[in-house]
Design an enzyme around this catalytic site. Structure first.
Site, mmCIF file in Angstrom:
data_model
loop_
_atom_site.group_PDB
_atom_site.id
_atom_site.type_symbol
_atom_site.label_atom_id
_atom_site.label_comp_id
_atom_site.label_asym_id
_atom_site.label_seq_id
_atom_site.Cartn_x
_atom_site.Cartn_y
_atom_site.Cartn_z
ATOM 1 N N HIS A 18 0.650 -1.519 -0.087
ATOM 2 C CA HIS A 18 0.031 -0.375 -0.054
ATOM 3 C C HIS A 18 1.140 1.276 0.141
ATOM 4 O O HIS A 18 1.984 0.978 0.306
ATOM 5 C CB HIS A 18 -0.976 -0.219 0.976
ATOM 6 C CG HIS A 18 0.363 0.121 2.826
ATOM 7 N ND1 HIS A 18 0.537 -0.880 2.805
ATOM 8 C CD2 HIS A 18 0.288 1.464 3.232
ATOM 9 C CE1 HIS A 18 1.699 -0.379 4.207
ATOM 10 N NE2 HIS A 18 0.933 0.645 4.848
ATOM 11 N N ARG A 61 7.569 -9.114 15.988
ATOM 12 C CA ARG A 61 7.564 -7.287 15.755
ATOM 13 C C ARG A 61 7.041 -6.850 15.860
ATOM 14 O O ARG A 61 5.245 -6.713 15.417
ATOM 15 C CB ARG A 61 7.868 -7.727 13.713
ATOM 16 C CG ARG A 61 7.806 -6.519 13.530
ATOM 17 C CD ARG A 61 8.360 -6.634 11.653
ATOM 18 N NE ARG A 61 9.445 -5.588 11.273
ATOM 19 C CZ ARG A 61 8.477 -4.184 10.466
ATOM 20 N NH1 ARG A 61 7.282 -3.794 11.025
ATOM 21 N NH2 ARG A 61 9.442 -3.302 9.879
#
Length: 337
Positions: free
Chosen positions: A208, A275
């Site tokens: 994106h 993460r």
């Protein structure tokens, strides 16, 4: 810790992580803010739309504190997280589903609006406070104050590099009391080897561009971020001591395409560690009309975009899939040359 069951794993896209010579690594422009060169920032925005800032002045204690509080929050049960911050709202806690249009990823997140003073705004912050997550609130507000200041500093340097007469020509859009900025905490849980297929990665967050003016990203030392360069996906080495800066769609419009809104994604390989990323999205006021700045237009240069407000663009952007070309709806078609 969030539990993403096997059915959820099967719904998340598998993508080949191999380049022509293995996984290529991005050469990321680096800007040292202890001796900033405005022209180097402009060059990075023109050529890549993405750069790393070092010596940014934000204490590691501030970022580490928020990361620790974020992990404590994400380690709670699903029910607790939903009660603490809200669910099924445009802001609040979410997992797997990214937006209302079918995009999914191997993540959970906390999304919130930012108020004009740089802190987290209602309703998420009030829910967190009411439900006993006061230490997370303190860490959020401390971090948001300094990261907004850093975003404004970067925009002031860009204004200088572009030769704009007012140093705050861009940063004032973030400082405006009606500024429509957002903040996102993403948690990507430990990821198994996808379906036993080496050389593939799970989509953590699909490709994106960011619709706002500018985005500032800080993550821990787990890799996963990739940017699109010259038609190829390249990995960005993690660096928890630095901030990564993305040009957003709005800034691309304001510079008439001179700056590039970088296409990016998070692709996860086999890892036993989580993460965590923190992203500040600096947005303009809803009623701001987005169009190329006349001072940046060369004589005879035509606008690539029709004029539209940030509210119009935000509505259109969030009605699309992540990978769609959102700016395509606002480009001026010139016909065949």
């Amino acid at each position: 810790m969030v539990v993403l069951h096997k059915p959820a794993l099967e719904r998340v896209s598998l993508i080949s992580s191999h380049g022509k010579n293995g996984q290529p690594t991005a050469r990321v422009p680096v800007v040292d803010l202890s001796k900033p060169d405005a022209s180097s920032l402009v060059k990075a925005c023109e050529e890549v739309g993405f750069f790393k800032v070092t010596n940014h002045g934000i204490s590691a204690s501030v970022t580490n504190r928020l990361e620790e509080e974020a992990m404590a929050f994400f380690s709670k049960s699903l029910r607790e997280k939903e009660l603490l911050s809200g669910q099924a709202l445009s802001v609040g806690y979410g997992n797997k589903k990214i937006g209302p249009n079918g995009d999914e990823g191997w993540l959970e997140y906390l999304l919130m609006q930012i108020n004009c003073h740089g802190g987290a705004a209602e309703p998420v912050l009030s829910l967190l406070k009411e439900n006993g997550a006061s230490s997370l609130c303190v860490a959020l507000e401390e971090y948001l104050t300094v990261v907004k200041r850093l975003a404004c500093r970067v925009l002031e340097l860009l204004a200088e590099g572009l030769g704009l007469s007012q140093r705050n020509a861009l940063s004032r859009l973030l400082a405006d009391e009606d500024s429509d900025s957002m903040f996102r905490l993403n948690h990507y849980p430990p990821c198994p080897q996808p379906c036993g297929q080496p050389g593939f990665g799970l989509t953590g967050f699909g490709e994106h561009t960011d619709p706002q003016i500018i985005s500032l990203l800080r993550s821990n030392n787990i890799n996963g971020l990739q940017i699109l360069r010259d038609g190829c996906w390249v990995s960005v080495p993690a660096d928890q001591s630095s901030f990564f800066v993305n040009v957003g769609d709005s800034l691309q419009v304001m510079t008439n395409g001179r700056f590039r809104s970088v296409r990016h994604r998070v692709l996860l390989g086999n890892t036993i560690e989580s993460r965590v990323s923190m992203i500040y999205f600096g947005g303009p006021p809803p009623k701001l009309k987005l169009a190329p700045l006349p001072v940046l237009m060369a004589e005879g240069e035509s606008s690539l975009y029709r004029e539209f407000t940030w509210a119009e663009y935000k509505k259109a952007a969030y009605a699309t899939r992540l990978a769609d070309n959102r700016l395509g709806f606002f480009e001026i078609w010139r016909g065949p040359s």
